[in-house]
Design a protein around this motif. Structure first.
Motif, PDB file in Angstrom:
ATOM      1  N   HIS A 266      16.339  28.093  37.493  1.00  0.00           N
ATOM      2  CA  HIS A 266      15.871  27.919  36.123  1.00  0.00           C
ATOM      3  C   HIS A 266      14.664  26.989  36.051  1.00  0.00           C
ATOM      4  O   HIS A 266      14.294  26.536  34.984  1.00  0.00           O
ATOM      5  CB  HIS A 266      17.008  27.409  35.226  1.00  0.00           C
ATOM      6  CG  HIS A 266      17.585  26.112  35.687  1.00  0.00           C
ATOM      7  ND1 HIS A 266      18.651  26.031  36.540  1.00  0.00           N
ATOM      8  CD2 HIS A 266      17.227  24.836  35.435  1.00  0.00           C
ATOM      9  CE1 HIS A 266      18.935  24.765  36.782  1.00  0.00           C
ATOM     10  NE2 HIS A 266      18.072  24.007  36.130  1.00  0.00           N
ATOM     11  N   GLU A 267      14.075  26.660  37.209  1.00  0.00           N
ATOM     12  CA  GLU A 267      12.896  25.783  37.206  1.00  0.00           C
ATOM     13  C   GLU A 267      11.799  26.536  37.945  1.00  0.00           C
ATOM     14  O   GLU A 267      11.824  26.636  39.169  1.00  0.00           O
ATOM     15  CB  GLU A 267      13.231  24.471  37.918  1.00  0.00           C
ATOM     16  CG  GLU A 267      14.413  23.762  37.263  1.00  0.00           C
ATOM     17  CD  GLU A 267      14.738  22.416  37.912  1.00  0.00           C
ATOM     18  OE1 GLU A 267      13.994  21.978  38.814  1.00  0.00           O
ATOM     19  OE2 GLU A 267      15.743  21.809  37.505  1.00  0.00           O
TER      20      GLU A 267
ATOM     21  N   CYS B  66      17.781  22.952  41.452  1.00  0.00           N
ATOM     22  CA  CYS B  66      18.244  21.861  40.590  1.00  0.00           C
ATOM     23  C   CYS B  66      19.607  21.374  41.073  1.00  0.00           C
ATOM     24  O   CYS B  66      20.392  22.149  41.611  1.00  0.00           O
ATOM     25  CB  CYS B  66      18.371  22.368  39.159  1.00  0.00           C
ATOM     26  SG  CYS B  66      18.800  21.077  37.970  1.00  0.00           S
TER      27      CYS B  66
ATOM     28  N   SER C 217      21.952  20.931  39.211  1.00  0.00           N
ATOM     29  CA  SER C 217      22.949  21.696  38.460  1.00  0.00           C
ATOM     30  C   SER C 217      23.132  23.110  39.026  1.00  0.00           C
ATOM     31  O   SER C 217      24.067  23.805  38.643  1.00  0.00           O
ATOM     32  CB  SER C 217      22.623  21.726  36.963  1.00  0.00           C
ATOM     33  OG  SER C 217      21.391  22.346  36.734  1.00  0.00           O
TER      34      SER C 217
ATOM     35  N   ASP D 100      12.169  21.244  33.771  1.00  0.00           N
ATOM     36  CA  ASP D 100      13.504  20.686  33.517  1.00  0.00           C
ATOM     37  C   ASP D 100      13.577  19.183  33.756  1.00  0.00           C
ATOM     38  O   ASP D 100      13.751  18.416  32.823  1.00  0.00           O
ATOM     39  CB  ASP D 100      14.550  21.417  34.383  1.00  0.00           C
ATOM     40  CG  ASP D 100      15.970  20.891  34.180  1.00  0.00           C
ATOM     41  OD1 ASP D 100      16.167  19.925  33.426  1.00  0.00           O
ATOM     42  OD2 ASP D 100      16.897  21.434  34.790  1.00  0.00           O
TER      43      ASP D 100
END
Ligand code: ZN
Ligand code: ZN
Length: 235
Positions: free
Chosen positions: A60-61, A38, A40, A171
């Motif tokens: 987180h994906e 990501c 981020s 996300d």
């Protein structure tokens, strides 16, 4: 297992780490089939978001196959063998925020919510692979991940859509969609999207899906504008 880990400012390292285990009865273990990087993640990489520790598993994906569930996971919601996309916020499904469908504000999933509150001015839910401010949960740029409250967040994929077609539900597709949704788009609207990166592309597609008459992409990178044009938008 092998996992992509934070190794200090501007350094990541793929290394051997312990396999995740069921720690709570509503956990599941997911064997990861696809994961993404990501924008981020850059905030973690360069130290903009504090509290990363050497060895923290990033990501987180992600999505994959459920290979183990705790005893408390509702079998009507999730079973071993299910194919799932895992959303990045961890949500308990039972608190006031979850009841209001504000899953990223879950009051029960981030044991370090007090520290997050100091940093952001408000607490946030637990997030996979996103520093100790959001709970220090191991992320999904790995072979396996532990997913808490596994019968709440994970989206079961029961069609034959490919990983690439559904992975971004974790996300950036909902992020782009939310941007478009907040515009209350009418059928006569011309919508301009500043920034045609991955989230911008999804915001444009969402604006069209929500009925915009015309969608205009604005960016300084020609390859992004070309991508928007290929999707039928105006660059
Ligand atoms: Zn992300
Ligand atoms: Zn909650």
């Amino acid at each position: 297992m092998r996992a992509n880990t934070w190794a200090g400012r501007n350094k990541v390292k793929v290394r051997d780490v312990p396999d995740p285990k069921i720690l709570n009865e509503r956990d599941a273990i997911v064997r990861i089939t696809s994961t993404a990087i990501c924008g981020s993640d850059l905030h973690l990489l360069d130290g903009y978001v504090p509290t990363m520790q050497d060895g923290d598993v990033m990501g987180h994906e992600f999505m994959g196959e459920v290979i183990e569930v705790g005893q408390g996971v509702d079998p009507g919601r999730l079973r071993v063998g299910d194919r799932v996309v895992v959303p990045f916020p961890i949500a308990c499904g039972a608190c006031g925020a979850c009841a209001a469908e504000l899953y990223s504000c879950c009051e029960n999933s981030n044991p370090n919510a007090g520290i997050a509150e100091k940093m952001f001015g408000h607490p946030v839910a637990g997030i996979f692979g996103y520093s100790h401010l959001t709970g220090g949960f191991a992320g999904g740029q790995a072979q396996y991940a532990r997913v808490p409250f596994a019968d709440v967040g994970p989206l079961k994929i029961e069609s034959d859509l490919t990983d690439e077609q559904v992975l971004f539900l974790s996300d950036i597709l909902p992020t782009g969609y939310m941007g478009a949704e907040m515009c209350d788009i009418q059928s006569t609207d011309v919508v301009a999207v500043w920034g045609a990166g991955p989230v911008g592309q999804f915001a444009m597609d969402s604006a069209r899906a929500l009925g915009a008459a015309k969608v205009i992409a604005i960016d300084k990178e020609p390859y992004r504008l070309q991508m928007a044009e290929r999707a039928g938008h105006t660059a």
